[in-house]
Motif scaffolding. Structure first.
Motif, PDB file in Angstrom:
ATOM      1  N   ASN A  36       0.849  -1.183   0.000  1.00 43.81           N
ATOM      2  CA  ASN A  36       0.000   0.000   0.000  1.00 43.81           C
ATOM      3  C   ASN A  36       0.893   1.243   0.000  1.00 43.81           C
ATOM      4  O   ASN A  36       1.741   1.413   0.875  1.00 43.81           O
ATOM      5  CB  ASN A  36      -0.900  -0.018   1.239  1.00 43.81           C
ATOM      6  CG  ASN A  36      -1.976   1.041   1.201  1.00 43.81           C
ATOM      7  OD1 ASN A  36      -1.738   2.178   0.796  1.00 43.81           O
ATOM      8  ND2 ASN A  36      -3.167   0.675   1.650  1.00 43.81           N
ATOM      9  N   ASN A  44      -2.495  11.085   0.876  1.00 43.41           N
ATOM     10  CA  ASN A  44      -3.664  10.900   0.007  1.00 43.41           C
ATOM     11  C   ASN A  44      -4.606  12.095   0.040  1.00 43.41           C
ATOM     12  O   ASN A  44      -5.793  11.955  -0.260  1.00 43.41           O
ATOM     13  CB  ASN A  44      -4.409   9.619   0.361  1.00 43.41           C
ATOM     14  CG  ASN A  44      -4.981   9.633   1.762  1.00 43.41           C
ATOM     15  OD1 ASN A  44      -4.796  10.605   2.507  1.00 43.41           O
ATOM     16  ND2 ASN A  44      -5.674   8.561   2.138  1.00 43.41           N
ATOM     17  N   PHE A  70      -0.695  -1.073  -4.295  1.00 42.64           N
ATOM     18  CA  PHE A  70      -2.104  -0.691  -4.175  1.00 42.64           C
ATOM     19  C   PHE A  70      -2.213   0.791  -3.820  1.00 42.64           C
ATOM     20  O   PHE A  70      -1.517   1.283  -2.922  1.00 42.64           O
ATOM     21  CB  PHE A  70      -2.773  -1.528  -3.095  1.00 42.64           C
ATOM     22  CG  PHE A  70      -4.220  -1.194  -2.874  1.00 42.64           C
ATOM     23  CD1 PHE A  70      -5.183  -1.476  -3.832  1.00 42.64           C
ATOM     24  CD2 PHE A  70      -4.625  -0.589  -1.683  1.00 42.64           C
ATOM     25  CE1 PHE A  70      -6.516  -1.176  -3.617  1.00 42.64           C
ATOM     26  CE2 PHE A  70      -5.953  -0.287  -1.466  1.00 42.64           C
ATOM     27  CZ  PHE A  70      -6.907  -0.571  -2.436  1.00 42.64           C
ATOM     28  N   PRO A  72      -5.000   3.286  -2.569  1.00 35.68           N
ATOM     29  CA  PRO A  72      -6.367   3.396  -2.069  1.00 35.68           C
ATOM     30  C   PRO A  72      -7.009   4.722  -2.451  1.00 35.68           C
ATOM     31  O   PRO A  72      -6.359   5.618  -2.996  1.00 35.68           O
ATOM     32  CB  PRO A  72      -6.189   3.283  -0.550  1.00 35.68           C
ATOM     33  CG  PRO A  72      -4.814   3.786  -0.290  1.00 35.68           C
ATOM     34  CD  PRO A  72      -4.000   3.398  -1.493  1.00 35.68           C
ATOM     35  N   ALA A  73      -8.293   4.854  -2.179  1.00 34.38           N
ATOM     36  CA  ALA A  73      -9.021   6.088  -2.483  1.00 34.38           C
ATOM     37  C   ALA A  73      -8.323   7.281  -1.853  1.00 34.38           C
ATOM     38  O   ALA A  73      -7.772   7.204  -0.758  1.00 34.38           O
ATOM     39  CB  ALA A  73     -10.456   5.980  -1.978  1.00 34.38           C
ATOM     40  N   ASP A  90      -2.411  -1.130  -8.913  1.00 29.35           N
ATOM     41  CA  ASP A  90      -3.863  -1.228  -8.734  1.00 29.35           C
ATOM     42  C   ASP A  90      -4.376   0.065  -8.110  1.00 29.35           C
ATOM     43  O   ASP A  90      -4.110   0.353  -6.943  1.00 29.35           O
ATOM     44  CB  ASP A  90      -4.187  -2.426  -7.846  1.00 29.35           C
ATOM     45  CG  ASP A  90      -5.687  -2.683  -7.738  1.00 29.35           C
ATOM     46  OD1 ASP A  90      -6.474  -1.908  -8.329  1.00 29.35           O
ATOM     47  OD2 ASP A  90      -6.065  -3.661  -7.073  1.00 29.35           O
ATOM     48  N   ASP A  92      -7.401   2.006  -6.766  1.00 27.56           N
ATOM     49  CA  ASP A  92      -8.726   1.691  -6.253  1.00 27.56           C
ATOM     50  C   ASP A  92      -9.754   2.715  -6.720  1.00 27.56           C
ATOM     51  O   ASP A  92      -9.411   3.856  -7.083  1.00 27.56           O
ATOM     52  CB  ASP A  92      -8.680   1.674  -4.723  1.00 27.56           C
ATOM     53  CG  ASP A  92      -9.867   0.958  -4.104  1.00 27.56           C
ATOM     54  OD1 ASP A  92     -10.586   0.253  -4.832  1.00 27.56           O
ATOM     55  OD2 ASP A  92     -10.073   1.109  -2.883  1.00 27.56           O
ATOM     56  N   ALA A  95      -9.534   6.628  -6.126  1.00 26.53           N
ATOM     57  CA  ALA A  95      -8.158   7.123  -6.194  1.00 26.53           C
ATOM     58  C   ALA A  95      -8.027   8.053  -7.401  1.00 26.53           C
ATOM     59  O   ALA A  95      -8.363   7.683  -8.520  1.00 26.53           O
ATOM     60  CB  ALA A  95      -7.178   5.966  -6.309  1.00 26.53           C
ATOM     61  N   GLY A 135      -7.467  -1.095 -12.319  1.00 26.24           N
ATOM     62  CA  GLY A 135      -8.287  -0.626 -11.205  1.00 26.24           C
ATOM     63  C   GLY A 135      -9.440   0.215 -11.696  1.00 26.24           C
ATOM     64  O   GLY A 135      -9.801   0.198 -12.877  1.00 26.24           O
TER      65      GLY A 135
END
Length: 533
Positions: A36, A44, A70, A72-73, A90, A92, A95, A135
């Motif tokens: 992650n 983020n 990964f 994430p949002a 990936d 999400d 994101a 994704g």
């Protein structure tokens, strides 16, 4: 700018078995770890550049032998992301990753058909295998900002301008003149270039899936010297960006493109194989490409082949396409000096609405900065088009329905057009063809002639009609087409002249099983060739 050269070591192509009917699989598996980017310091909330976090997460995946990075949002701002083998990126749902315009280091690559130094891609790499970018996230970059950094040279007076700038144009001229190129010249040209958003070079087993692109520096997805790739379920929104082609397959093979929506300021999906002297030197074809179930909006060409054809292009299928508001629909293009063979092409099951040229097959296309060359003898620089089939196409509104332009020294051979219905401003014009066939084609342009063919051998017109014929023009106008066969055609009410041929040419045309009773004049000869090229 601090120029960093990332020299590419060319990898020999490897044969890879692939089924073009199934999905490519993500190279990661349940047994490989997930990394992650937030755990590696990525903010983020858009407050800081997270390029270093991506590098750290990717390095950890590489050390582990592969895995998934990964995202994430959240809202991220990053510089270029360089991938490694056995890696999945990936993104999400939720994101959003911005990659702003900036000066970039250079790497060996290919730009608009020319091997040269070019800026590193925003995402990608070279000499990789088993990679995926996927994704439900959003990837963003602003074309207008990139154009401020690297604007193109506009034409002025006798100067045709350039797709990029004066150093780029000088490089092209020197390559075509056979002059030795110094490293300094490549570096100077590279400063005028913009990167692809995603580019994989000399790579295999590639999946690009599910993402939404908003804006792009230049080409959005670029597959270069690669094989066994799937590009699917993308939303590409780069209109009205300069040179922001959607998906570019460049001297690559075994490629599947499916279920994509593309709204772009340049060609939607485009097949290329190198340009001019440099492309003939490299001589790597694009072959075995399947394109299906895509929608293209605002593009120059919905699906384009060329104009960079020097390495040859073969075995291309484009089916089940919907097209709206494009400059062209089916667009097959090259030019004298480019060389290469374009062959074994099939376009099937298309609908088009409000387009410029619905179907164009031409060897007179000019890229930015180019001027038209005069007649010349056949050589390795002469482009060859042959064995092309276009079928089951409906066109609702086009400025030009069909435009076919072969070369006097190299006619377009074995072009078959079958089951086409179209309305528009002008109909079909074709010059310098051998084995042109039209079967079950009904065009209803506002002005005629509806079908104009000039300098053709082995021409066959079978069941070609205009249900709403133009009052003052013939349905079919032929000039210099000895041995033509016209069969199973009919004249609708309102037809003035059905077939007009040059003086003394009717006796060289075979008419079979035609119903021409509704025409005021079934056939006539005329000295004029108006309506032809």
């Amino acid at each position: 700018m601090n120029v960093k050269l990332l020299w590419m070591v060319a990898a020999a192509p490897m044969a890879v078995g692939v089924s073009l009917c199934g999905h490519a699989q993500s190279p990661s598996s349940a047994n490989l770890p997930v990394f992650n980017v937030v755990d590696y310091g990525a903010k983020n909330d858009g407050s800081a550049n997270v390029a270093e976090a991506f590098r750290a997460a990717i390095a950890a995946a590489k050390k582990a032998g592969g895995g998934t990075v990964f995202v994430p949002a959240g809202h991220y701002v990053s510089g270029p992301i360089e991938m490694v083998s056995n890696l999945t990126l990936d993104f999400d749902a939720g994101a959003i990753v911005e990659l702003p315009a900036t000066e970039l280091p250079f790497t060996r690559g290919r730009q608009q058909g020319i091997e040269t130094l070019s800026p590193v891609p925003l995402i990608g790499g070279h000499d990789l295998e088993n990679v995926a970018v996927m994704g439900r996230g959003v990837l963003m970059s602003n074309n207008a900002d990139w154009m401020k950094l690297h604007s193109r040279q506009q034409p002025t007076g006798a100067d045709p301008g350039s797709a990029n700038g004066p150093h780029w144009e000088q490089l092209l001229n020197d390559l075509n003149a056979g002059k030795p190129i110094r490293e300094r010249e490549y570096k100077d040209a590279a400063t005028e270039l913009r990167p692809s958003f995603i580019r994989f070079m000399n790579s295999k087993n590639i999946l690009i899936s599910g993402l939404r692109f908003i804006g792009s520096p230049m080409w959005t997805v670029h597959l270069l010297y690669s094989e066994n790739a799937t590009v699917e379920n993308l939303v590409i929104e780069t209109y009205p960006g300069v040179h922001t082609d959607g998906i570019v397959v460049d001297s690559s093979r075994f490629v599947r493109i499916a279920n994509d929506y593309i709204d772009t300021g340049d060609d939607g999906i485009v097949i290329k194989s190198g340009k001019d002297v440099d492309g003939l030197r490299v001589n790597r074809p694009t072959e075995d490409v399947v394109i299906t179930n895509c929608t293209v909006h605002h593009a120059h060409g919905a699906v384009s082949i060329g104009s960079e054809t020097s390495g040859s292009i073969r075995n291309i299928v484009a089916s089940n396409m919907t097209v709206q508001d494009t400059e062209s629909g089916v667009r097959i293009k090259s030019a004298r000096g480019r060389g290469g063979v374009v062959e074994d092409i099939r376009f099937d099951n298309w609908t088009m609405e409000n387009v410029g040229e619905a179907i164009v097959v031409t060897n007179y296309y000019l890229m930015e900065g180019e001027t038209r060359r005069g007649d010349e003898p056949v050589s390795k620089t002469t482009p060859i088009f042959r064995n092309i089939a276009l079928s089951h196409i409906t066109i609702d509104g086009a400025k030009t329905l069909i435009d076919i332009a072969g070369l006097p020294e190299m006619p377009i051979r074995n072009l078959r057009i079958n089951d086409v219905m179209g309305t528009g401003t002008s109909g079909m014009s074709a010059t310098y063809t051998d084995g042109l066939e039209l079967h079950d084609v009904q065009l209803n342009p506002a002005s005629g002639p509806v079908f104009s063919v000039e300098h053709a051998s082995n021409l066959e017109l079978d069941d070609v009609t205009a249900s709403q014929p133009a009052a003052r023009s013939p349905v079919i106008r032929l000039h210099d087409t000895p041995g033509s066969v016209i069969r199973n055609c009919r004249a609708f009410k309102g037809t003035n002249v059905f077939l007009s041929a040059g003086h003394g040419e009717l006796k060289q045309i075979v008419l079979e099983s035609n119903a021409l009773e509704n025409a005021v004049t079934a056939t006539q000869e005329s000295d004029a060739t108006e309506g032809t090229h």
